[in-house]
Design a protein around this motif. Structure first.
Motif, short mmCIF file in Angstrom:
data_model
loop_
_atom_site.label_atom_id
_atom_site.label_comp_id
_atom_site.label_asym_id
_atom_site.label_seq_id
_atom_site.Cartn_x
_atom_site.Cartn_y
_atom_site.Cartn_z
N HIS A 18 -16.24 1.92 5.88
CA HIS A 18 -16.01 0.66 6.58
C HIS A 18 -15.42 -0.36 5.60
O HIS A 18 -15.80 -0.40 4.42
CB HIS A 18 -17.34 0.15 7.15
N PRO A 19 -14.48 -1.21 6.04
CA PRO A 19 -13.91 -2.23 5.13
C PRO A 19 -15.00 -3.08 4.48
O PRO A 19 -16.01 -3.40 5.11
CB PRO A 19 -13.04 -3.08 6.06
N LYS A 20 -14.77 -3.43 3.22
CA LYS A 20 -15.70 -4.28 2.47
C LYS A 20 -15.19 -5.71 2.54
O LYS A 20 -14.12 -6.02 2.01
CB LYS A 20 -15.81 -3.83 1.02
N ALA A 21 -15.94 -6.56 3.22
CA ALA A 21 -15.51 -7.94 3.42
C ALA A 21 -16.72 -8.87 3.47
O ALA A 21 -16.99 -9.52 4.49
CB ALA A 21 -14.69 -8.06 4.71
N ALA A 22 -17.46 -8.90 2.38
CA ALA A 22 -18.68 -9.71 2.31
C ALA A 22 -18.37 -11.16 2.65
O ALA A 22 -17.33 -11.69 2.26
CB ALA A 22 -19.29 -9.61 0.92
N ILE A 23 -19.30 -11.80 3.36
CA ILE A 23 -19.06 -13.17 3.84
C ILE A 23 -19.94 -14.20 3.14
O ILE A 23 -19.96 -15.37 3.53
CB ILE A 23 -19.27 -13.26 5.36
N ASN A 24 -20.67 -13.79 2.08
CA ASN A 24 -21.49 -14.75 1.33
C ASN A 24 -21.57 -14.30 -0.13
O ASN A 24 -21.28 -13.15 -0.46
CB ASN A 24 -22.89 -14.87 1.95
N PRO A 25 -21.95 -15.22 -1.03
CA PRO A 25 -22.00 -14.87 -2.45
C PRO A 25 -22.95 -13.71 -2.76
O PRO A 25 -22.68 -12.93 -3.69
CB PRO A 25 -22.46 -16.16 -3.12
N TYR A 26 -24.05 -13.59 -2.02
CA TYR A 26 -24.95 -12.46 -2.23
C TYR A 26 -24.21 -11.14 -2.04
O TYR A 26 -24.19 -10.28 -2.93
CB TYR A 26 -26.14 -12.55 -1.27
N GLY A 27 -23.57 -10.97 -0.90
CA GLY A 27 -22.84 -9.74 -0.63
C GLY A 27 -21.68 -9.53 -1.59
O GLY A 27 -21.42 -8.41 -2.05
N ARG A 28 -20.98 -10.63 -1.93
CA ARG A 28 -19.86 -10.50 -2.85
C ARG A 28 -20.33 -10.10 -4.24
O ARG A 28 -19.68 -9.30 -4.93
CB ARG A 28 -19.06 -11.81 -2.90
N SER A 29 -21.47 -10.63 -4.69
CA SER A 29 -21.97 -10.27 -6.02
C SER A 29 -22.30 -8.79 -6.10
O SER A 29 -22.05 -8.12 -7.11
CB SER A 29 -23.21 -11.12 -6.38
N LYS A 30 -22.83 -8.24 -5.02
CA LYS A 30 -23.15 -6.81 -4.99
C LYS A 30 -21.88 -5.96 -4.98
O LYS A 30 -21.80 -4.92 -5.66
CB LYS A 30 -24.00 -6.50 -3.76
N TRP A 31 -20.90 -6.37 -4.19
CA TRP A 31 -19.65 -5.62 -4.12
C TRP A 31 -18.92 -5.68 -5.46
O TRP A 31 -18.32 -4.68 -5.89
CB TRP A 31 -18.78 -6.15 -2.99
N MET A 32 -18.98 -6.82 -6.15
CA MET A 32 -18.36 -6.92 -7.46
C MET A 32 -19.00 -5.94 -8.45
O MET A 32 -18.31 -5.32 -9.26
CB MET A 32 -18.45 -8.35 -7.98
N VAL A 33 -20.33 -5.81 -8.38
CA VAL A 33 -20.99 -4.83 -9.25
C VAL A 33 -20.53 -3.42 -8.91
O VAL A 33 -20.25 -2.61 -9.81
CB VAL A 33 -22.53 -4.94 -9.15
N GLU A 34 -20.42 -3.11 -7.63
CA GLU A 34 -19.95 -1.77 -7.25
C GLU A 34 -18.56 -1.50 -7.82
O GLU A 34 -18.27 -0.39 -8.31
CB GLU A 34 -19.94 -1.63 -5.73
N GLN A 35 -17.68 -2.49 -7.76
CA GLN A 35 -16.34 -2.31 -8.31
C GLN A 35 -16.38 -2.16 -9.83
O GLN A 35 -15.63 -1.37 -10.42
CB GLN A 35 -15.46 -3.49 -7.90
N MET A 36 -17.27 -2.93 -10.46
CA MET A 36 -17.44 -2.84 -11.91
C MET A 36 -17.92 -1.43 -12.29
O MET A 36 -17.47 -0.85 -13.29
CB MET A 36 -18.45 -3.90 -12.36
N LEU A 37 -18.81 -0.86 -11.49
CA LEU A 37 -19.32 0.47 -11.77
C LEU A 37 -18.21 1.53 -11.67
O LEU A 37 -18.19 2.49 -12.45
CB LEU A 37 -20.46 0.82 -10.82
N GLU A 38 -17.28 1.35 -10.75
CA GLU A 38 -16.14 2.27 -10.68
C GLU A 38 -15.34 2.23 -11.98
O GLU A 38 -14.92 3.27 -12.51
CB GLU A 38 -15.24 1.89 -9.50
N ASP A 39 -15.14 1.02 -12.50
CA ASP A 39 -14.38 0.87 -13.75
C ASP A 39 -15.15 1.46 -14.93
O ASP A 39 -14.55 2.07 -15.83
CB ASP A 39 -14.08 -0.60 -14.00
N PHE A 40 -16.49 1.29 -14.95
CA PHE A 40 -17.29 1.81 -16.05
C PHE A 40 -17.33 3.34 -16.02
O PHE A 40 -17.43 3.98 -17.08
CB PHE A 40 -18.71 1.23 -16.00
N ASP A 41 -17.24 3.92 -14.86
CA ASP A 41 -17.16 5.38 -14.77
C ASP A 41 -15.85 5.86 -15.40
O ASP A 41 -15.84 6.74 -16.26
CB ASP A 41 -17.27 5.81 -13.30
#
Length: 325
Positions: A132-155
């Motif tokens: 499903h598209p990732k489109a967080a609508i608040n800073p809580y959701g965005r902070s989690k999605w940013m970590v997920e993206q960071m984890l992809e880069d760290f892998d």
């Protein structure tokens, strides 16, 4: 195995600690007690620190040979994230980066991350799968999605393997009655309803009765906290078996409306439970329901406490204990 559980004194983290200890693993809990409770650790080894403290993390990793890290130390209040976004980006994102950097320095390469269905934002379709598209609508959701993206880069860069577990609505309590939900302030629906049942609050508020649902109230996917931690245990086994970095939705795959939860709580508790009504809240979609097919297929995960009545009964047994008073 030897595990580090960051945020192990909180609601889900403490249930994880109990699960891992019961399975015979060695573990250390790292917590700064900004929201957790010492009593929830039930004797587990504790190192009191903040994951924003790189030197403290280096000392911790030097003292222990961890096989994997579980991360539960995020702030979770959506409304607060809107009014205090800096707090959420500092703790949920920047402090997590500090933790990941310490892991890389210590050559610890397996990470289980508590993420959230909030990364999806307003659903385009239901049930929601991992694509499903990732489109967080608040800073809580965005902070989690940013970590997920960071984890992809760290892998890609460092070989750090991770599993991101996107919770829908965590609920319930330890079936043995030893642990449960105690946020301060409490914002989750079920404990608020049960506080109304026990007399700790006057009533429960329903925000909107005009949604496009059978009874007009919002529908959510409630997943028992014991089922959540069981998924984490399967996720770390998956990584230990050389699994690739990935993400899973954790939900029952069925939704219950706010009114259904109230009605079930009335049956379980035998209490009237007073209700007040208010207009819709901005950003509350009519339905949020998970498609857990991927976790079932790859991890072999199945919810053992899928019944709403079971979830409510366990939470009610915990509420009646009033361990925080």
């Amino acid at each position: 195995m030897n595990f580090l559980v960051v945020g192990g004194a909180g609601y889900i983290g403490s249930h994880m600690v109990k699960q891992l200890r019961r399975a015979g693993h060695e573990l250390v809990v790292a917590d700064n007690f900004s929201t957790g409770y010492r009593s929830a650790l039930m004797g587990a080894t504790l190192v009191e620190l903040d994951i924003a403290d790189a030197q403290a993390l280096d000392r911790l990793f030097a003292a222990h040979a961890f096989d994997a890290v579980f991360h539960f130390a995020s702030f979770i209040q959506v409304g607060e994230s809107v009014s205090e976004p800096a707090k959420y980006y500092q703790n949920n994102l920047a402090a997590t980066l500090t933790l990941l950097q310490a892991m890389i320095r210590a050559d610890v390469k397996r990470f289980i991350f508590s993420s959230t269905a909030a990364v999806y934002g307003d659903p385009v379709y239901v049930p929601i799968d991992e694509d499903h598209p990732k489109a967080a609508i608040n800073p809580y959701g965005r902070s989690k999605w940013m970590v997920e993206q960071m984890l992809e880069d760290f892998d890609r860069a460092y070989g750090l393997k991770s599993v991101c577990l996107r919770y829908f609505n965590a609920a319930g309590a330890d079936p043995d009655g030893e642990l449960g939900e105690r946020h301060e302030p409490e914002t989750h629906l079920l404990p608020l309803i049960l506080q109304a049942a026990s007399g700790r609050r006057e009533s429960i508020t329903i925000y909107g009765r005009d949604y496009d649902t059978p009874d007009g109230t919002c529908i959510r996917d409630y997943v028992h906290v014991s089922d959540l931690v069981a998924a984490h245990a399967l996720a770390v086994d998956y990584l230990l078996d050389d699994g690739e970095s990935t993400a899973f939705n954790l939900g029952n795959g069925q939704g219950f409306s706010v009114q259904q939860v109230i009605d079930t709580a009335r049956r379980v508790t035998g209490k009237e439970i007073r209700v007040s009504e208010a207009p819709r809240r901005a950003g509350d979609p009519p339905r949020l329901v998970a498609d857990p097919t991927r976790a079932q297929a790859i991890l072999g995960w199945r919810a053992q406490f899928a019944s709403l009545e079971q979830i409510v009964r366990h939470a009610w047994a915990w509420e009646q204990k009033h361990p925080w008073q």
